[in-house]
Design a protein around this motif. Structure first.
Motif, short mmCIF file in Angstrom:
data_model
loop_
_atom_site.label_atom_id
_atom_site.label_comp_id
_atom_site.label_asym_id
_atom_site.label_seq_id
_atom_site.Cartn_x
_atom_site.Cartn_y
_atom_site.Cartn_z
N GLN A 80 17.38 1.24 -3.74
CA GLN A 80 16.26 0.94 -4.62
C GLN A 80 15.40 -0.15 -3.99
N LEU A 81 14.10 0.02 -4.08
CA LEU A 81 13.16 -0.89 -3.45
C LEU A 81 12.25 -1.50 -4.51
N TRP A 139 5.20 0.29 5.05
CA TRP A 139 4.29 -0.07 3.97
C TRP A 139 3.17 0.94 3.90
N PHE A 140 2.84 1.34 2.69
CA PHE A 140 1.74 2.25 2.43
C PHE A 140 0.87 1.65 1.34
N ARG A 141 -0.30 2.20 1.19
CA ARG A 141 -1.18 1.73 0.12
C ARG A 141 -2.01 2.88 -0.41
N GLN A 142 -2.43 2.74 -1.65
CA GLN A 142 -3.27 3.72 -2.29
C GLN A 142 -4.45 3.00 -2.93
N PRO A 143 -5.61 3.04 -2.28
CA PRO A 143 -6.80 2.43 -2.86
C PRO A 143 -7.25 3.19 -4.10
N PRO A 144 -8.06 2.55 -4.95
CA PRO A 144 -8.56 3.24 -6.14
C PRO A 144 -9.32 4.50 -5.78
N GLY A 145 -8.96 5.60 -6.41
CA GLY A 145 -9.64 6.86 -6.19
C GLY A 145 -9.35 7.55 -4.88
N LYS A 146 -8.40 7.03 -4.11
CA LYS A 146 -8.08 7.61 -2.82
C LYS A 146 -6.60 7.98 -2.75
N GLU A 147 -6.25 8.69 -1.69
CA GLU A 147 -4.87 9.09 -1.49
C GLU A 147 -4.08 8.00 -0.78
N ARG A 148 -2.79 8.11 -0.88
CA ARG A 148 -1.90 7.16 -0.22
C ARG A 148 -2.08 7.21 1.29
N TYR A 189 2.89 0.08 -1.48
CA TYR A 189 4.22 0.63 -1.70
C TYR A 189 5.10 0.40 -0.47
N CYS A 190 6.35 0.10 -0.73
CA CYS A 190 7.36 -0.02 0.30
C CYS A 190 8.14 1.28 0.40
N LYS A 191 8.49 1.67 1.60
CA LYS A 191 9.21 2.91 1.83
C LYS A 191 10.36 2.70 2.80
#
Length: 123
Positions: free
Chosen positions: A3-4, A36-45, A95-97
């Motif tokens: 779990q992260l 590390w990943f990110r998802q900006p508003p209105g965009k994909e990860r 997000y952490c993966k």
């Protein structure tokens, strides 16, 4: 399955800095490559950064190269993302993966994911 949990997000002005943390819990006998990943508003990860199980190999998206630094502390089961010179376009849920291979940490699917932490950069 591990779990992260991410932490360290918040509101910062452009040019400022934040450090995100991702702590693993549960079954942590195996050390996984992390990303590390990110998802900006209105965009994909999108991919941000990744680090090998040993911590000696890293890779970054071109958009953050030279500004962000990924690191890990295996004793604390924690991976960090130091974000400097932040820009408004860095605003996103981060997000952490954890995944099985180093190469897989750059993919937006698969692996184990945290709940995300909001980073907002104001102009």
């Amino acid at each position: 399955q591990v779990q992260l949990v991410e932490s360290g997000g918040g509101l910062v002005q452009a040019g400022g800095s934040l450090r995100l943390s991702c702590t693993a819990s549960g079954r942590t006998s195996r050390i996984y490559p992390m990303g590390w990943f990110r998802q900006p508003p209105g965009k994909e990860r999108e991919f941000v950064a990744a680090i090998s199980w040993s911590g000696d190999a890293t890779t970054y998206a071109d958009s953050v190269k030279g500004r962000f630094t990924i690191s890990r502390d295996t004793a604390k089961n924690t991976v960090y993302l130091q974000m400097n010179s932040l820009k408004p376009e860095d605003t996103a849920v981060y997000y952490c993966k954890a995944d099985l291979t180093y190469a897989s940490t750059t993919k937006t699917t698969g692996g184990s994911w945290g709940q995300g932490t909001q980073v907002t950069v104001s102009s």
